[in-house]
Scaffold this motif. Structure first.
Motif, PDB file in Angstrom:
ATOM      1  N   GLY A   1       1.877   7.994  11.940  1.00 30.73           N
ATOM      2  CA  GLY A   1       1.193   9.282  12.009  1.00 30.73           C
ATOM      3  C   GLY A   1      -0.001   9.380  11.079  1.00 30.73           C
ATOM      4  O   GLY A   1      -0.783  10.321  11.163  1.00 30.73           O
ATOM      5  N   GLY A   2      -0.147   8.396  10.196  1.00 30.44           N
ATOM      6  CA  GLY A   2      -1.266   8.404   9.249  1.00 30.44           C
ATOM      7  C   GLY A   2      -2.548   7.891   9.891  1.00 30.44           C
ATOM      8  O   GLY A   2      -2.532   7.200  10.920  1.00 30.44           O
ATOM      9  N   GLU A   3      -3.638   8.213   9.269  1.00 28.88           N
ATOM     10  CA  GLU A   3      -4.963   7.837   9.770  1.00 28.88           C
ATOM     11  C   GLU A   3      -5.126   6.332   9.967  1.00 28.88           C
ATOM     12  O   GLU A   3      -5.797   5.882  10.893  1.00 28.88           O
ATOM     13  N   TYR A   4      -4.501   5.536   9.081  1.00 32.59           N
ATOM     14  CA  TYR A   4      -4.648   4.077   9.131  1.00 32.59           C
ATOM     15  C   TYR A   4      -3.338   3.367   9.464  1.00 32.59           C
ATOM     16  O   TYR A   4      -3.121   2.232   9.057  1.00 32.59           O
ATOM     17  N   GLU A   5      -2.465   4.013  10.200  1.00 34.32           N
ATOM     18  CA  GLU A   5      -1.167   3.415  10.508  1.00 34.32           C
ATOM     19  C   GLU A   5      -1.307   2.074  11.225  1.00 34.32           C
ATOM     20  O   GLU A   5      -0.449   1.216  11.094  1.00 34.32           O
TER      21      GLU A   5
ATOM     22  N   VAL B   1       0.813  -1.216   0.000  1.00 35.81           N
ATOM     23  CA  VAL B   1       0.000   0.000   0.000  1.00 35.81           C
ATOM     24  C   VAL B   1       0.851   1.272   0.000  1.00 35.81           C
ATOM     25  O   VAL B   1       0.398   2.327   0.445  1.00 35.81           O
ATOM     26  N   TYR B   2       2.067   1.193  -0.555  1.00 37.24           N
ATOM     27  CA  TYR B   2       2.954   2.354  -0.546  1.00 37.24           C
ATOM     28  C   TYR B   2       2.326   3.566  -1.214  1.00 37.24           C
ATOM     29  O   TYR B   2       2.638   4.709  -0.863  1.00 37.24           O
ATOM     30  N   LYS B   3       1.442   3.369  -2.186  1.00 36.73           N
ATOM     31  CA  LYS B   3       0.810   4.502  -2.870  1.00 36.73           C
ATOM     32  C   LYS B   3      -0.049   5.320  -1.904  1.00 36.73           C
ATOM     33  O   LYS B   3      -0.296   6.488  -2.147  1.00 36.73           O
ATOM     34  N   GLY B   4      -0.498   4.694  -0.836  1.00 34.46           N
ATOM     35  CA  GLY B   4      -1.278   5.381   0.186  1.00 34.46           C
ATOM     36  C   GLY B   4      -0.444   5.666   1.423  1.00 34.46           C
ATOM     37  O   GLY B   4      -0.958   5.689   2.539  1.00 34.46           O
ATOM     38  N   ARG B   5       0.840   5.886   1.214  1.00 32.80           N
ATOM     39  CA  ARG B   5       1.779   6.102   2.318  1.00 32.80           C
ATOM     40  C   ARG B   5       1.262   7.139   3.315  1.00 32.80           C
ATOM     41  O   ARG B   5       1.404   6.986   4.520  1.00 32.80           O
ATOM     42  N   ASN B   6       0.617   8.182   2.846  1.00 36.27           N
ATOM     43  CA  ASN B   6       0.128   9.213   3.762  1.00 36.27           C
ATOM     44  C   ASN B   6      -0.934   8.667   4.723  1.00 36.27           C
ATOM     45  O   ASN B   6      -1.123   9.210   5.806  1.00 36.27           O
TER      46      ASN B   6
ATOM     47  N   THR C   1      -9.893   1.756  14.115  1.00 36.56           N
ATOM     48  CA  THR C   1      -8.544   2.287  13.939  1.00 36.56           C
ATOM     49  C   THR C   1      -7.765   2.246  15.247  1.00 36.56           C
ATOM     50  O   THR C   1      -6.800   2.981  15.430  1.00 36.56           O
ATOM     51  N   GLU C   2      -8.191   1.397  16.151  1.00 34.06           N
ATOM     52  CA  GLU C   2      -7.428   1.104  17.363  1.00 34.06           C
ATOM     53  C   GLU C   2      -7.603  -0.373  17.675  1.00 34.06           C
ATOM     54  O   GLU C   2      -8.485  -1.025  17.124  1.00 34.06           O
ATOM     55  N   GLU C   3      -6.725  -0.880  18.507  1.00 36.75           N
ATOM     56  CA  GLU C   3      -6.742  -2.313  18.799  1.00 36.75           C
ATOM     57  C   GLU C   3      -8.116  -2.788  19.263  1.00 36.75           C
ATOM     58  O   GLU C   3      -8.800  -2.095  20.018  1.00 36.75           O
ATOM     59  N   GLU C   4      -8.450  -3.961  18.814  1.00 40.51           N
ATOM     60  CA  GLU C   4      -9.717  -4.584  19.161  1.00 40.51           C
ATOM     61  C   GLU C   4      -9.625  -5.183  20.569  1.00 40.51           C
ATOM     62  O   GLU C   4      -8.654  -5.877  20.874  1.00 40.51           O
TER      63      GLU C   4
END
Length: 170
Positions: free
Chosen positions: A103-107, A93-98, A123-126
């Motif tokens: 620090g990204g929304e889906y890190e 998914v390097y194209k969506g690196r941001n 977007t946080e641990e289950e």
């Protein structure tokens, strides 16, 4: 016919036409310059994208382990590949690196099997008790939407070793 025999209106009309044609040519010069600049910029952008793809390339494998994925979470190399697994497939998914780098929304999805997080839009641990519950039909449909999107945007570089497809099948 000599110029003395040509009606004055004809000469004026011809002069206006020549003047207009010259004006169009001169006016079009800006368009030609802009077109050339646009082509140069497109070539620079294509070269940039090609270099970016080269730096982020990872050799596809038949299977990846979760520990191998962890090495590609985006923390070790600002330009390298970022891998995540979803529904048994491993995507670069390097194209969506941001979105996926630190620090990204889906890190949280990077460098791991993100199947359940994607399905449950988390977007946080289950929590542990939730992690034991099977995915419901709505969550499986959500996951299918993510997979459809990923397949259209990112390269598949293998499969996740040990993934049980019955856990996400519709």
């Amino acid at each position: 016919m000599t110029l003395t025999n040509v009606p004055h209106e004809f000469i004026a009309g011809a002069a206006a036409l020549v003047g207009f044609a010259g004006w169009i040519y001169i006016d079009g010069a800006d368009d030609r310059v802009r077109s050339a600049m646009r082509k140069e910029e497109e070539a620079r952008y294509e070269a940039y994208q090609a270099e970016r793809a080269r730096k982020a390339y990872v050799e596809p494998r038949e299977y990846w382990t979760e520990s191998e994925l962890a090495e590609y979470d985006g923390t070790r190399d600002d330009d390298g590949p970022i891998l995540l697994a979803a529904d048994g497939l491993v995507f670069n998914v390097y194209k969506g690196r941001n979105f996926y780098s630190p620090g990204g929304e889906y890190e949280i999805f990077a460098g791991r099997d993100a199947t359940r997080l994607l399905a449950r839009t988390m977007t946080e641990e289950e929590p542990e008790d939730e992690a034991r519950k099977p995915l419901n039909i709505a969550e499986r449909a959500t996951l299918a939407g993510w997979i459809f999107t990923f397949k259209g945007k990112y390269d598949i570089v293998g499969k996740l070793e040990g993934f049980d497809p019955t856990t996400t099948a519709m």
